[in-house]
Design a protein around this motif. Structure first.
Motif, PDB file in Angstrom:
ATOM      1  N   SER A 179     -14.504 -37.354 -41.445  1.00  0.00           N
ATOM      2  CA  SER A 179     -14.441 -37.279 -39.989  1.00  0.00           C
ATOM      3  C   SER A 179     -15.475 -36.293 -39.453  1.00  0.00           C
ATOM      4  CB  SER A 179     -13.050 -36.830 -39.545  1.00  0.00           C
ATOM      5  OG  SER A 179     -13.022 -36.553 -38.153  1.00  0.00           O
ATOM      6  N   ASP A 180     -15.976 -36.561 -38.247  1.00  0.00           N
ATOM      7  CA  ASP A 180     -16.903 -35.626 -37.587  1.00  0.00           C
ATOM      8  C   ASP A 180     -16.180 -34.774 -36.542  1.00  0.00           C
ATOM      9  OD1 ASP A 180     -19.029 -36.425 -39.101  1.00  0.00           O
ATOM     10  OD2 ASP A 180     -19.857 -37.786 -37.582  1.00  0.00           O
ATOM     11  N   GLU A 181     -14.866 -34.892 -36.491  1.00  0.00           N
ATOM     12  CA  GLU A 181     -14.075 -34.034 -35.627  1.00  0.00           C
ATOM     13  C   GLU A 181     -13.919 -32.674 -36.306  1.00  0.00           C
ATOM     14  OE1 GLU A 181     -12.868 -34.597 -32.596  1.00  0.00           O
ATOM     15  OE2 GLU A 181     -13.845 -36.563 -32.571  1.00  0.00           O
ATOM     16  N   VAL A 182     -14.300 -31.616 -35.599  1.00  0.00           N
ATOM     17  CA  VAL A 182     -14.298 -30.277 -36.189  1.00  0.00           C
ATOM     18  C   VAL A 182     -12.935 -29.915 -36.760  1.00  0.00           C
ATOM     19  CG1 VAL A 182     -14.569 -27.810 -35.724  1.00  0.00           C
ATOM     20  CG2 VAL A 182     -16.163 -29.444 -34.727  1.00  0.00           C
ATOM     21  N   GLU A 183     -11.881 -30.174 -36.016  1.00  0.00           N
ATOM     22  CA  GLU A 183     -10.549 -29.767 -36.462  1.00  0.00           C
ATOM     23  C   GLU A 183     -10.065 -30.582 -37.662  1.00  0.00           C
ATOM     24  OE1 GLU A 183      -9.347 -27.023 -35.435  1.00  0.00           O
ATOM     25  OE2 GLU A 183     -10.955 -26.857 -33.982  1.00  0.00           O
ATOM     26  N   MET A 184     -10.785 -31.656 -37.989  1.00  0.00           N
ATOM     27  CA  MET A 184     -10.433 -32.456 -39.164  1.00  0.00           C
ATOM     28  C   MET A 184     -11.166 -31.952 -40.409  1.00  0.00           C
ATOM     29  SD  MET A 184      -8.174 -34.887 -38.685  1.00  0.00           S
ATOM     30  CE  MET A 184      -8.539 -36.091 -39.958  1.00  0.00           C
ATOM     31  N   PHE A 185     -12.491 -31.874 -40.347  1.00  0.00           N
ATOM     32  CA  PHE A 185     -13.252 -31.530 -41.552  1.00  0.00           C
ATOM     33  C   PHE A 185     -13.394 -30.031 -41.784  1.00  0.00           C
ATOM     34  CE2 PHE A 185     -16.815 -31.450 -38.500  1.00  0.00           C
ATOM     35  CZ  PHE A 185     -17.515 -30.318 -38.911  1.00  0.00           C
ATOM     36  N   TYR A 186     -13.430 -29.250 -40.701  1.00  0.00           N
ATOM     37  CA  TYR A 186     -13.727 -27.821 -40.827  1.00  0.00           C
ATOM     38  C   TYR A 186     -12.737 -27.074 -41.729  1.00  0.00           C
ATOM     39  CZ  TYR A 186     -14.956 -23.051 -39.424  1.00  0.00           C
ATOM     40  OH  TYR A 186     -15.328 -21.716 -39.425  1.00  0.00           O
ATOM     41  N   PRO A 187     -11.427 -27.399 -41.699  1.00  0.00           N
ATOM     42  CA  PRO A 187     -10.492 -26.681 -42.578  1.00  0.00           C
ATOM     43  C   PRO A 187     -10.781 -26.848 -44.066  1.00  0.00           C
ATOM     44  CG  PRO A 187      -9.302 -27.744 -40.797  1.00  0.00           C
ATOM     45  CD  PRO A 187     -10.708 -28.261 -40.738  1.00  0.00           C
ATOM     46  N   TYR A 188     -11.631 -27.826 -44.441  1.00  0.00           N
ATOM     47  CA  TYR A 188     -11.968 -28.033 -45.855  1.00  0.00           C
ATOM     48  C   TYR A 188     -13.424 -27.673 -46.165  1.00  0.00           C
ATOM     49  CZ  TYR A 188      -7.538 -30.492 -46.357  1.00  0.00           C
ATOM     50  OH  TYR A 188      -6.205 -30.804 -46.395  1.00  0.00           O
ATOM     51  N   LEU A 189     -14.121 -27.085 -45.206  1.00  0.00           N
ATOM     52  CA  LEU A 189     -15.512 -26.689 -45.411  1.00  0.00           C
ATOM     53  C   LEU A 189     -15.556 -25.222 -45.825  1.00  0.00           C
ATOM     54  CD1 LEU A 189     -18.524 -27.450 -45.194  1.00  0.00           C
ATOM     55  CD2 LEU A 189     -18.435 -26.744 -42.792  1.00  0.00           C
ATOM     56  N   ASP A 190     -16.147 -24.952 -46.964  1.00  0.00           N
ATOM     57  CA  ASP A 190     -16.227 -23.584 -47.488  1.00  0.00           C
ATOM     58  C   ASP A 190     -17.198 -22.763 -46.642  1.00  0.00           C
ATOM     59  OD1 ASP A 190     -16.571 -21.242 -48.887  1.00  0.00           O
ATOM     60  OD2 ASP A 190     -17.105 -22.189 -50.789  1.00  0.00           O
ATOM     61  N   MET A 191     -16.641 -21.826 -45.852  1.00  0.00           N
ATOM     62  CA  MET A 191     -17.472 -20.989 -44.979  1.00  0.00           C
ATOM     63  C   MET A 191     -17.789 -19.638 -45.617  1.00  0.00           C
ATOM     64  SD  MET A 191     -18.172 -22.780 -42.326  1.00  0.00           S
ATOM     65  CE  MET A 191     -18.768 -21.553 -41.146  1.00  0.00           C
ATOM     66  N   ALA A 192     -17.340 -19.438 -46.850  1.00  0.00           N
ATOM     67  CA  ALA A 192     -17.609 -18.163 -47.533  1.00  0.00           C
ATOM     68  C   ALA A 192     -18.794 -18.279 -48.473  1.00  0.00           C
ATOM     69  CB  ALA A 192     -16.374 -17.710 -48.295  1.00  0.00           C
ATOM     70  N   GLY A 193     -18.802 -19.328 -49.285  1.00  0.00           N
ATOM     71  CA  GLY A 193     -19.899 -19.542 -50.219  1.00  0.00           C
ATOM     72  C   GLY A 193     -20.057 -18.450 -51.259  1.00  0.00           C
ATOM     73  N   LYS A 194     -18.952 -17.839 -51.655  1.00  0.00           N
ATOM     74  CA  LYS A 194     -19.021 -16.694 -52.568  1.00  0.00           C
ATOM     75  C   LYS A 194     -19.519 -17.075 -53.958  1.00  0.00           C
ATOM     76  CE  LYS A 194     -15.303 -14.344 -50.090  1.00  0.00           C
ATOM     77  NZ  LYS A 194     -13.873 -13.904 -50.125  1.00  0.00           N
ATOM     78  N   LYS A 195     -19.216 -18.307 -54.395  1.00  0.00           N
ATOM     79  CA  LYS A 195     -19.630 -18.744 -55.724  1.00  0.00           C
ATOM     80  C   LYS A 195     -20.654 -19.874 -55.641  1.00  0.00           C
ATOM     81  CE  LYS A 195     -15.134 -17.524 -57.713  1.00  0.00           C
ATOM     82  NZ  LYS A 195     -13.928 -18.020 -58.463  1.00  0.00           N
ATOM     83  N   ASP A 196     -21.362 -19.917 -54.533  1.00  0.00           N
ATOM     84  CA  ASP A 196     -22.311 -21.010 -54.296  1.00  0.00           C
ATOM     85  C   ASP A 196     -23.560 -20.457 -53.613  1.00  0.00           C
ATOM     86  OD1 ASP A 196     -23.427 -23.542 -54.006  1.00  0.00           O
ATOM     87  OD2 ASP A 196     -22.338 -23.950 -52.141  1.00  0.00           O
ATOM     88  N   LYS A 197     -24.338 -19.691 -54.364  1.00  0.00           N
ATOM     89  CA  LYS A 197     -25.505 -19.024 -53.783  1.00  0.00           C
ATOM     90  C   LYS A 197     -26.555 -20.010 -53.275  1.00  0.00           C
ATOM     91  CE  LYS A 197     -24.962 -14.760 -56.447  1.00  0.00           C
ATOM     92  NZ  LYS A 197     -25.591 -13.812 -57.393  1.00  0.00           N
ATOM     93  N   ALA A 198     -26.569 -21.203 -53.834  1.00  0.00           N
ATOM     94  CA  ALA A 198     -27.549 -22.206 -53.394  1.00  0.00           C
ATOM     95  C   ALA A 198     -27.021 -23.041 -52.229  1.00  0.00           C
ATOM     96  CB  ALA A 198     -27.908 -23.117 -54.565  1.00  0.00           C
ATOM     97  N   PHE A 199     -25.778 -22.797 -51.828  1.00  0.00           N
ATOM     98  CA  PHE A 199     -25.143 -23.522 -50.714  1.00  0.00           C
ATOM     99  C   PHE A 199     -25.160 -25.036 -50.930  1.00  0.00           C
ATOM    100  CE2 PHE A 199     -27.041 -19.618 -48.910  1.00  0.00           C
ATOM    101  CZ  PHE A 199     -25.872 -18.966 -48.559  1.00  0.00           C
ATOM    102  N   ASN A 200     -24.892 -25.451 -52.156  1.00  0.00           N
ATOM    103  CA  ASN A 200     -24.833 -26.878 -52.450  1.00  0.00           C
ATOM    104  C   ASN A 200     -23.559 -27.523 -51.920  1.00  0.00           C
ATOM    105  OD1 ASN A 200     -27.322 -27.022 -53.897  1.00  0.00           O
ATOM    106  ND2 ASN A 200     -26.311 -26.098 -55.670  1.00  0.00           N
ATOM    107  N   LYS A 201     -22.495 -26.730 -51.815  1.00  0.00           N
ATOM    108  CA  LYS A 201     -21.208 -27.275 -51.390  1.00  0.00           C
ATOM    109  C   LYS A 201     -20.528 -26.431 -50.312  1.00  0.00           C
ATOM    110  CE  LYS A 201     -19.407 -25.000 -55.479  1.00  0.00           C
ATOM    111  NZ  LYS A 201     -18.896 -25.167 -56.850  1.00  0.00           N
ATOM    112  N   SER A 202     -21.216 -25.407 -49.846  1.00  0.00           N
ATOM    113  CA  SER A 202     -20.669 -24.532 -48.802  1.00  0.00           C
ATOM    114  C   SER A 202     -21.644 -24.445 -47.636  1.00  0.00           C
ATOM    115  CB  SER A 202     -20.390 -23.131 -49.366  1.00  0.00           C
ATOM    116  OG  SER A 202     -21.579 -22.554 -49.863  1.00  0.00           O
ATOM    117  N   TYR A 203     -21.167 -23.896 -46.543  1.00  0.00           N
ATOM    118  CA  TYR A 203     -21.998 -23.821 -45.338  1.00  0.00           C
ATOM    119  C   TYR A 203     -23.053 -22.723 -45.467  1.00  0.00           C
ATOM    120  CZ  TYR A 203     -23.338 -23.263 -40.446  1.00  0.00           C
ATOM    121  OH  TYR A 203     -24.054 -23.164 -39.282  1.00  0.00           O
ATOM    122  N   ASN A 204     -24.296 -23.081 -45.180  1.00  0.00           N
ATOM    123  CA  ASN A 204     -25.399 -22.116 -45.154  1.00  0.00           C
ATOM    124  C   ASN A 204     -25.463 -21.502 -43.760  1.00  0.00           C
ATOM    125  OD1 ASN A 204     -27.897 -20.820 -44.960  1.00  0.00           O
ATOM    126  ND2 ASN A 204     -28.885 -22.239 -46.376  1.00  0.00           N
TER     127      ASN A 204
END
Length: 312
Positions: free
Chosen positions: A256-281
């Protein structure tokens, strides 16, 4: 600090204190040279008799030189903890400290949370709560199991809403942030916009959607791996069974492109993803010098945290 009976009572009439430590030898008025052996008891007598005239302290500790002081307060309506003061023996100090610790633990409910989240959550200064950090969600879950009188707060990560409700039913003291992680609350578009009214919220949402679409395959692979490590699914006694429809729920939300749908599952920390392959840059956000302290200090953020916590 009050130096006389009258001053103490005046302050108690104006200010609500959590704790009153009272020396039983107290002059009537400031400047009086004569100390009254029953001065402290006079204050307690007044509080007990005319309690409606005062903002009663939550706890009262009386320091006295007399052995029989405890018996004097047995028939009072208010509770008074007494300690025999002795300059030659400091055991009374230990007793006072232990009592203070007990009273603090009684009045304040501890909330264990992940990592360093406690540092920012502590800035909320929520009455009756104290936040303590733990290494990860496994440690937080163990606190929920073994310390039923306290609370434990974990990030949602890739748990479904159904799984969260099942966990809360089994462990009422186990609380879950309703988004992937703590940073999702901090950097939610509505929260940033409240803290920084000039912030381009629409452009930010477009960037969130763009990055989500570009990384959705990696995110899906990540949640499959991540869920295998959740202690809540591995613990046969204290854990729960996985939601049979978890994959459908998560994938539908991410598509979904609705923020309240997808945003709760989007990694906004990226602590273990320095290349931001799966988290928000956060390169888009870096241009605006956002302060985490400011993002915590919003009505939106506080309401989200308060809504998770039980009323005490």
């Amino acid at each position: 600090m009050a130096g006389s009976q009258i001053e103490a009572l005046n302050r108690l009439a104006e200010t609500k204190f959590n704790l009153l430590i009272l020396d039983m030898i107290l002059p009537l008025r400031a400047g009086d040279n004569a100390l009254e052996p029953d001065g402290g008891q006079n204050v307690i007598d007044e509080l007990d008799t005319n309690y409606l005239d005062y903002l009663m302290p939550d706890h009262i500790i009386a320091l006295t030189e007399y052995e029989d002081a405890k018996s004097k307060f047995e028939n009072y309506n208010i509770e008074v903890v007494t300690f025999k003061f002795d300059n030659k023996n400091l055991a009374w100090e230990t007793g006072v400290l232990r009592t203070l610790g007990r009273l603090i633990r009684k009045d304040v409910k501890i909330i264990y949370c992940e990592g360093k989240n406690h540092e920012l959550l502590g800035l909320l200064k929520l009455n009756g709560y104290s936040f303590i950090g733990k290494n990860d969600c496994r440690a937080v879950f163990q606190c929920a199991i073994h310390e039923k009188h306290n609370l434990a707060l974990r990030d949602k990560d890739f748990l479904t809403s159904k799984e969260v409700q099942t966990l809360k039913s089994k462990h009422p003291n186990y609380l879950v942030i309703d988004m992937y992680c703590f940073e999702n609350l901090l950097f939610h578009p509505d929260n940033i916009f409240e803290a920084y009214p000039e912030f381009p919220k629409d452009l930010y949402i477009k960037d969130l959607i763009s990055q989500k679409k570009a990384k959705i395959f990696n995110i899906v692979q990540d949640y499959k791996m991540a869920r295998k490590g959740y202690e809540e699914f591995k613990d046969q006694i204290n854990g729960i069974k996985e939601d049979a429809n978890f994959e459908t729920d998560i994938v539908n939300a991410l598509q979904s492109d609705e923020v309240e749908m997808f945003y709760p599952y989007l990694d906004m920390a990226g602590k273990k993803d320095k290349a931001f392959n799966k988290s928000y840059n956060k390169s888009f956000l870096q241009k605006y010098n956002l302060s985490k302290e400011s993002l915590v200090d919003t009505d939106w953020f506080k309401s989200k945290i308060v809504s998770i916590l039980p009323k005490i």
